[in-house]
Structure formats: structure tokens, C-alpha cells
Design an enzyme around this catalytic site. Sequence first.
Site, PDB file in Angstrom:
ATOM      1  CG  HIS A 128      23.045   4.052  51.704  1.00 45.18           C
ATOM      2  ND1 HIS A 128      23.470   2.865  52.236  1.00 45.18           N
ATOM      3  CD2 HIS A 128      22.352   4.672  52.693  1.00 45.18           C
ATOM      4  CE1 HIS A 128      23.068   2.763  53.486  1.00 45.18           C
ATOM      5  NE2 HIS A 128      22.377   3.865  53.801  1.00 45.18           N
ATOM      6  CG  HIS A 236      26.237  10.401  57.279  1.00 45.38           C
ATOM      7  ND1 HIS A 236      25.239  11.035  57.991  1.00 45.38           N
ATOM      8  CD2 HIS A 236      25.966   9.070  57.392  1.00 45.38           C
ATOM      9  CE1 HIS A 236      24.423  10.140  58.509  1.00 45.38           C
ATOM     10  NE2 HIS A 236      24.842   8.927  58.155  1.00 45.38           N
TER      11      HIS A 236
END
Length: 290
Positions: A128, A236
Site C-alpha cells: 500500500h 512510497h
Amino acid sequence: MALVSYSDSESDSDPENDTPIATTPPRKRLRRTDSAAKPAVLPPLPTGFHDLYASSTRISVRDDPSLHGGRKRVIPHVEGNWPTHIYLEWYPQRDELAVLNTILAKCGTPKAVHSLLRSDLGVQLPLHISLSRPVVLATEQKQPFTDDFERAVQESSAKAFNAVPEGLDWVSNTENTRWFLVMRIKRPPQDQLNTLLRISNQTLTTFGQPPLYAPKKIKHPVSSAYKEDDFSDRFHISLAWSLTAPSIDEQTRISGIDLKPLEESLRIEFNSVKVKIGNVVKSLALERAM
């Protein structure tokens, strides 16, 4: 094992009878082939299926790091408080998972680093991009928070988009208790990540919760206006974690790994944003870009 067709005229009940006689019209049936046959590729599970099993069974109501590889609970468990997280989720396909394993192999991570691609039992895990830090809502805040966030997403210009990896890095959590090996993401063409982050931050602020990243107002050089926050360098996807901070040499080596040859192999599509409150996940679809 794969399945092949054969007729009723064949018999596998008598191993010594190599030429059985058909007494009825042949009908197509299925039998198993040997283990060398290529297995059938099953279609991926519907996205909503994963939301039903987004939380593992609670083993203990107290903070016991021995149950979680030495990790400590960031938010203590309190009755009536609901851990909350806003994020974009990605389930890599089989070929993408192979690419990610290649990346981890290139990193040469030591045993003290734990992969986030699979659980201890070998089950694939979702990856995620966070749009919030772990926060806590009171019971009476759950529904109003979800409603406000959903309304803001629907009224925004946020669209579905594809993410492109930019490089590898090590980052720590807010408390500096864990470090993560992450794959940084390039700024999408329509800046969808910053758009969704602003919606998340604004909703969290309304309910007295801190934003994911501290606001950084930059004054425009030729006017008194301020530019909108741009956190493109922060987004990220975490691939592994460690309780030990990486050395300067390790950080330098990791950041020098070139991911450009692998970009075409990773098609990271995000078409929804998710709000997880407790063990309930609400998925909000993002409109397809024209």
C-alpha cells in the site's frame, strides 16, 4: 495437476487390462494427468474479497511484541477507540510479485529484515501507499469521518492512476521504532497522490487528528501567495521492515540500485482509496481518467 478428457471406454479399475472393450457409447470425462503437466492459472480474486479479511485474528489484547516479531503497538488498545488508516492498496499479480522478489534479492537484505510480500505462513500480503498515519477515532466519530472523507473524494478531481517506481530507500516510522525498505513512487501526471493526501489531511484535521506529513508552506518568490504542499518525494510502497536502523553504507547502496529496467514490469494501478476503521474496510472507487 491439469485435467484431460477421456472416454468411458477406458478403464482404470483393472491395471492389467490395457485394451478395455467399450460397452456403452463413449462420453467425455476428466482424469488427472501426471504432476509434470502445467497447472491451470486461476483468475485473481475480486478486490472486495480482500477487504473482508483485512485483519488477522487478535491473539492478545495487550501489547506483546513477542507475538509480532518484536514490533511494539504504536497505538495502545483502548476499548471504544478505533484504529484508523487511509491508504491505496495494491495486490501484485504473479509476474509482478516475481519482480518484487528480484528487487529484494538485489538488495541482499540480511535476516534481520522481514519481507512484507508474504506472511510467515507464505500467504501473499497486500502492499500500500499510506495517505494517513495510524490514528484513533472514537466510536461516535466513525460514521461522520467516513461520510466526510467519501464526500470530499467524490467532489474532488482525484482520478484513478498508474504509479511508477522511482527508486529504493530506507525510511523510519514516526516513532523511529521501525525502519522500512521502500520503493519510492514518481509523481503521477495529474498529481493524484497529493490531491488525495490533501483530502485525507483536511478530514483528519477536522476530527482533531494529525496529518500524515507536517504541512510545509513555501512562499512564492514573486508574490505573497503560498504554494500548495507537495509531498511527491514522500510517497512510497514498503517492501520489508527491520527493527534495526540501516547503516549509512547500506542506505547508500540501496539508493544506488537502478529500478528503471523494471518499470515496464510493474503496472501499479490504483482505482480506489480505502478507509480502514477497526477491522472494517470501506473502498471508495476513483473515477477513471478520460
